[in-house]
Structures are given as C-alpha cells and as structure tokens.
Design an enzyme around this catalytic site. Structure first.
Site, PDB file in Angstrom:
ATOM      1  N   PHE A   4       7.016   5.145  -4.365  1.00  0.00           N
ATOM      2  CA  PHE A   4       6.688   6.710  -5.275  1.00  0.00           C
ATOM      3  C   PHE A   4       7.586   6.225  -6.549  1.00  0.00           C
ATOM      4  O   PHE A   4       9.282   6.447  -5.250  1.00  0.00           O
ATOM      5  CB  PHE A   4       5.767   7.471  -4.788  1.00  0.00           C
ATOM      6  CG  PHE A   4       4.557   7.340  -4.268  1.00  0.00           C
ATOM      7  CD1 PHE A   4       3.387   7.114  -4.810  1.00  0.00           C
ATOM      8  CD2 PHE A   4       4.332   7.223  -3.204  1.00  0.00           C
ATOM      9  CE1 PHE A   4       2.177   6.075  -4.389  1.00  0.00           C
ATOM     10  CE2 PHE A   4       3.020   6.835  -2.389  1.00  0.00           C
ATOM     11  CZ  PHE A   4       2.160   6.714  -2.761  1.00  0.00           C
TER      12      PHE A   4
ATOM     13  N   GLY B 253       0.658  -0.903   0.010  1.00  0.00           N
ATOM     14  CA  GLY B 253      -0.151   0.488  -0.228  1.00  0.00           C
ATOM     15  C   GLY B 253       0.931   1.162  -0.003  1.00  0.00           C
ATOM     16  O   GLY B 253       2.224   0.838   0.216  1.00  0.00           O
ATOM     17  N   LYS B 254      -0.042   2.569  -0.877  1.00  0.00           N
ATOM     18  CA  LYS B 254       0.979   3.371  -0.711  1.00  0.00           C
ATOM     19  C   LYS B 254       1.555   3.852   1.316  1.00  0.00           C
ATOM     20  O   LYS B 254       2.331   4.541   1.158  1.00  0.00           O
ATOM     21  CB  LYS B 254       0.543   4.665  -0.577  1.00  0.00           C
ATOM     22  CG  LYS B 254      -1.480   5.222  -0.434  1.00  0.00           C
ATOM     23  CD  LYS B 254      -1.846   6.125  -0.948  1.00  0.00           C
ATOM     24  CE  LYS B 254      -2.522   6.657  -0.356  1.00  0.00           C
ATOM     25  NZ  LYS B 254      -3.825   7.798  -0.902  1.00  0.00           N
ATOM     26  N   ARG B 255       0.855   3.817   2.086  1.00  0.00           N
ATOM     27  CA  ARG B 255       1.617   4.502   3.397  1.00  0.00           C
ATOM     28  C   ARG B 255       2.382   3.389   3.946  1.00  0.00           C
ATOM     29  O   ARG B 255       2.879   3.331   4.968  1.00  0.00           O
ATOM     30  CB  ARG B 255       0.733   3.910   4.018  1.00  0.00           C
ATOM     31  CG  ARG B 255      -0.859   5.004   4.143  1.00  0.00           C
ATOM     32  CD  ARG B 255      -0.626   5.622   5.246  1.00  0.00           C
ATOM     33  NE  ARG B 255      -2.431   6.207   4.621  1.00  0.00           N
ATOM     34  CZ  ARG B 255      -2.166   7.594   3.782  1.00  0.00           C
ATOM     35  NH1 ARG B 255      -0.952   8.066   3.711  1.00  0.00           N
ATOM     36  NH2 ARG B 255      -3.499   8.219   3.705  1.00  0.00           N
ATOM     37  N   ASP B 256       2.724   1.450   2.842  1.00  0.00           N
ATOM     38  CA  ASP B 256       3.797   0.692   4.196  1.00  0.00           C
ATOM     39  C   ASP B 256       5.403   1.386   3.789  1.00  0.00           C
ATOM     40  O   ASP B 256       6.632   1.296   4.268  1.00  0.00           O
ATOM     41  CB  ASP B 256       4.161  -0.315   2.777  1.00  0.00           C
ATOM     42  CG  ASP B 256       2.240  -0.834   2.887  1.00  0.00           C
ATOM     43  OD1 ASP B 256       2.283  -1.208   3.847  1.00  0.00           O
ATOM     44  OD2 ASP B 256       1.920  -2.402   2.145  1.00  0.00           O
TER      45      ASP B 256
END
Ligand code: GLU
Length: 512
Positions: free
Chosen positions: A275, A263-266
């Site tokens: 990213f 996920g993006k918060r990982d």
C-alpha cells in the site's frame, strides 16, 4: 481527435492497493503526455462496501506520490460532481430508458429466491447465471404479464433493473493493450443496472459518468476486462457507441514468487509494503504499513510502478515523472502479468536517495529522530545523511545502520578486536588519539594526513590501525570512510570514544 480525458475511478472500500496507484499513474502519464486531463472520480454507489476514511486515504496517497488530478472531489471541474453518491439522481433515468427501449427489464426475484436457485445449481455442480438461458424461467417483466408487472410496480414491490444481453451474438471491442477482444454474448450475464434501493450498480454509473465526463480512454486493471462486454452493450443500448472511450486493460501485478495476483495480505507475508501509505483497518489483519512508512521516496515508487507492466523500449531505468510522461505510450504496456520485485523497488529507492543532497534527505529523516529518542542539529543530520546515503536502500536505515552518529557505540565488533588489538600498543594509540585531537582544521583530508603519517612513523601497518579506529568510533567494520566519520562525529566525541574504547578492547581481549 477529442482531447484526452482520463479518469481514475476507485471505490472507497478500504486502503488503495499499490496496483491502484499504478492505474492512477498510467492515467496520469497519458494525460500529461498528451496535454489532456486527469480526473479523479469516487465510485461510492455501493453503500454496503463504503469504508469511512478510504476516500481521504486515496487523496492523500495521490498527493504523496505527486499525481494530482485536475478535476475531482474537492478540486472542482466542469463535469462534477465527481463523487457518484452526489450524482445518484441522474442514473435512474438511463436505467428507465433501457427498459423503455427493451434493452433492460424489471426483475422481481427476491434475494432468497435467487439464493435458493443458486444452491440448487450448486448441488448439480453448475453455476447459476441470470442470462438469456435462464431469464425466461425467472420472475421478471419478460415472463410476467403486463398487468402483473404494472401491479407490482404500483404496489411498490422491490425490483431491480437488469440489462437484457442478446443471445448468440459476438461482442467485440479493441483494447489498446490486448488488441481485438471478442466474447460470446452467451457468456455475458444480465447484470443488474439499478438496485432495489434505487442506486445504480457500478456498471451503469460508470458508463453514464464516463459518457458525461467525456472520458476518452478507460485505463484500468485486467480484472475489469470481463465487464467490458457489458459496458460496450450499455454504450450501444444508450445510443452512445459513437463516443465510446477506448479501453486499455493493464496487466496484473503478480506475487514475487508463486502464482497469482499480489494480494493485500501478501505484504505482511513477504515483509514488504503493498500500500502507498499505512492504513489502520478495523482489525490488526486489516492494518498495513505503507511504502511511505517503510521510508520510500515517492518518486522512486512511481518510477518502480511505471515499470510494472510498461517499459520504454530502451535501457534507461531512471525516469523523473516528467520523463516518464514524455516516454510513456499505451502501446508499450505489456499483456502478461508483472512480478512484484521488492529488491528492485529498493534498488530504485537507492538510486533516488543517492541523487539527493544530504540536506534534502535530512528533511525527511528529521521527523523520524524523535521516535528513536535522538536529537541532532540540522547541519549535523545533513552530513550524516550525505555520508550514509550510498549505503542504504531506505532512509530510516540511516538511524539503524548509523545509530552511532546519534548515541554511544552499543557494542564493539569483538571478533575483529580479538584479532587485531594488542594491549601493549595502547600508548601508541593514545598518542594517535592526541594527534587526531590536535588536527587543525578538523576535516577529513587533514585527519587522513595525520593518521597516515602517524602510521608510517609508527612502523605499524594500515590494517593494524585503521580497523581499530573504525571500531572504536562506530563499533563495526561496516561504514563510510573512517576519516569522514571522524570529521562528522567531531573532535570532542571522537576523542572520548577513542579513549573509552581502548580500555574496553583490553577487556574484550582478556575474555575468551
Ligand atoms: N470503481 C472501479 C474500481 O474500483 C473502477 C473500475 C473502472 O475503472 O472502470 O476499480
């Protein structure tokens, strides 16, 4: 065979996740391999999710990686415009065509009504779906009389257009990664095609555009697999099934440990980027560092991403973009999720760093110098990069591990000094410093001669001298060849470092 035309179709809803870059890459590779066309299409029909700057971010990320579309917004091409918001007037007619052919219907249920029904289902621990089992009891043109429908449409009551998925059918398609995939049509809901504001949903716009842009292959993430039955029905209902693109759904990218999708918060959780570039979101939580800012080489990132879900079937791991295109085939994409392995990402990066010249690396390091308050001549920087490139995974580490090339030594390795420094040898070490200073030419090989013959004549052991020199000029036992370091640091700097160090060593030695 029709020419290969593939598209990367992101929605500008925020920063582009690294999984999106992999999708773009696989599309790009297929196009490049087959002499086809790689297209960028911006899917921005959902105004509520639009995030300013996201489209620019996508373009910049593709540019940074070097996977450039041949057609797209700001690039041009024969099938434009390539931004769906600029095509919005063309979708309505296809929604209408579906209604006219009884493949879709008007639905008048308000948002409040639908959420009340949903809540009621939830209270019974069931999930509400607008589909063949429920539509007959809802407010739509299948249940209302013709007059009522007409009246509603004429009076301007808001409505949506929903696709009418047949009951009790099997709906199948061939996925190039997964083989034949079959759904029961009873699992497929009557998705909205045209929204109350007259804008198409993703599903309708995506199919209309893929059709008119003559897309041959839809290569996208696994999360779209469950939408594909809708898409196949749409092609069928619009009379375009003959030219329907081939589908390839890519495996998920999984967290390095534990279960589930990366996920993006990982990134923040595990301390690595997810990213391509940094992104400044509305909040701290929504702001991320990118692979670029971590110091990754874009080619290494692509090489790493290519292997997250694909393999060439050989032992070879290092591939340039051209080589990847040559080796790439959809058949070798795996079905099961690929674990994101950050150590492997760094390994790739290191391979790319080692293959570059110091001068090339210096170009990338140069902009980072000022941030640290360092100044260095280009040639000096290139030499430092050359010397350290094999010892680092990420380029900015040059300025950390090798900080002593840009400023004075901050601390000496006290443990080693305590063990190896003999204050009574200072005269000897000053003589060595004199000889080093007087070495001509001041180059590694010559310095090595000077130092080695000094050691031989002095009766000391290598281990009693070289570590002392190393720590005197760099503070640490880790680092490249001491002779190389002396050459790069240069005569004046080394001489002054040696003389200062010896007295500091006395102090360290005298402390307990
Ligand atoms: N706009 C969709 C996305 O954001 C595209 C999915 C597809 O490729 O069909 O991923």
């Amino acid at each position: 065979m029709n020419p290969v035309r593939v598209r990367f179709a992101p929605s500008p809803t925020g920063a582009l996740h690294i999984g999106g870059v992999r999708t773009a890459l696989y599309n790009y590779l297929l196009a490049k391999k087959t002499g086809g066309t790689f297209i960028l299409r911006i899917e921005d029909t959902d105004q509520t999710r639009y995030v300013p700057g996201a489209e620019e971010y996508i373009m910049e990320a593709l540019q940074w990686c070097g996977i450039l579309p041949a057609e797209g917004p700001g690039i041009g091409g024969d099938y434009g415009p390539y931004r769906q918001s600029e095509r919005k007037d063309m979708y309505g007619q296809y929604a209408q065509q579906l209604v006219d052919n009884a493949y879709a219907y008007y639905a008048f249920d308000t948002a409040e009504e639908l959420s009340a029904i949903r809540a009621e289902y939830e209270s019974r621990k069931e999930i509400f779906r607008y589909d063949s089992s429920t539509r007959t009891s809802l407010k739509n043109s299948l249940t209302l009389s013709e007059d009522e429908v007409k009246q509603r449409l004429e009076s301007g009551v808001p409505y949506t257009i929903r696709i009418k998925i047949p009951k009790d059918e099997e709906i199948s398609f061939d996925d190039l990664v997964r083989g034949r995939v079959t759904f029961s049509s009873n699992e497929v809901d009557d998705k909205i095609m045209l929204k109350g504001d007259g804008m198409p949903t993703y599903h309708l716009a995506n199919i209309v555009d893929d059709h008119f842009m003559k897309i041959s292959h839809v290569i996208r993430g696994e999360e779209w697999l469950s939408s594909t039955p809708h898409h196949v029905y749409l092609y069928r209902f619009l009379g375009w099934e003959d030219s329907m693109p081939q589908f390839a759904h890519l495996p998920l990218i999984l967290k390095p440990t534990g279960k589930g999708k990366l996920g993006k918060r990982d990134g923040a959780k595990f301390g690595f980027p997810v990213f391509p570039l940094s992104w400044k979101g509305a909040s701290e939580e929504d702001s991320f560092e990118g692979f670029r800012e971590f110091g990754f080489d874009p080619e290494a990132v692509l090489n790493f991403l290519a292997f997250l879900g694909w393999n060439p079937g050989t032992e070879q791991e290092i591939f340039s973009l051209d080589e990847l295109a040559e080796a790439f085939s959809i058949e070798r994409i795996g079905k099961s999720g690929a674990k994101f392995d950050y150590e492997k990402a760094k390994w790739y990066n290191q391979q790319y760093l080692m293959a570059k010249t110091g001068q090339e690396l210096a170009e990338t390091v140069k902009p980072l110098l000022a941030n640290k308050g360092y100044q260095a001549e280009d040639t000096y920087l290139a030499k430092v990069c050359e010397l350290l490139k094999e010892r680092i995974g990420l380029l900015p580490e040059i300025l950390e591990q090798g900080y002593y090339f840009f400023e004075a030594v901050k601390a000496y390795d006290e443990k080693t000094i305590r063990k190896r420094w003999q204050p009574e040898r200072v005269t000897l070490f000053n003589q060595l410093a004199d000889q080093i200073r007087d070495t001509q030419p001041y180059i590694s090989a010559e310095l090595e001669n000077t130092i080695k013959s000094f050691i031989n004549n002095s009766g000391l052991k290598f281990g009693e001298v070289l570590p002392i020199l190393r720590i005197a000029i760099s503070g640490t036992m880790q680092g490249p060849s001491v002779f190389d370091m002396i050459e790069v640091l240069g005569q004046r700097e080394v001489d002054s470092r040696l003389r200062t160090a010896y007295s500091s060593f006395d102090t360290i030695k005298s402390m307990n």
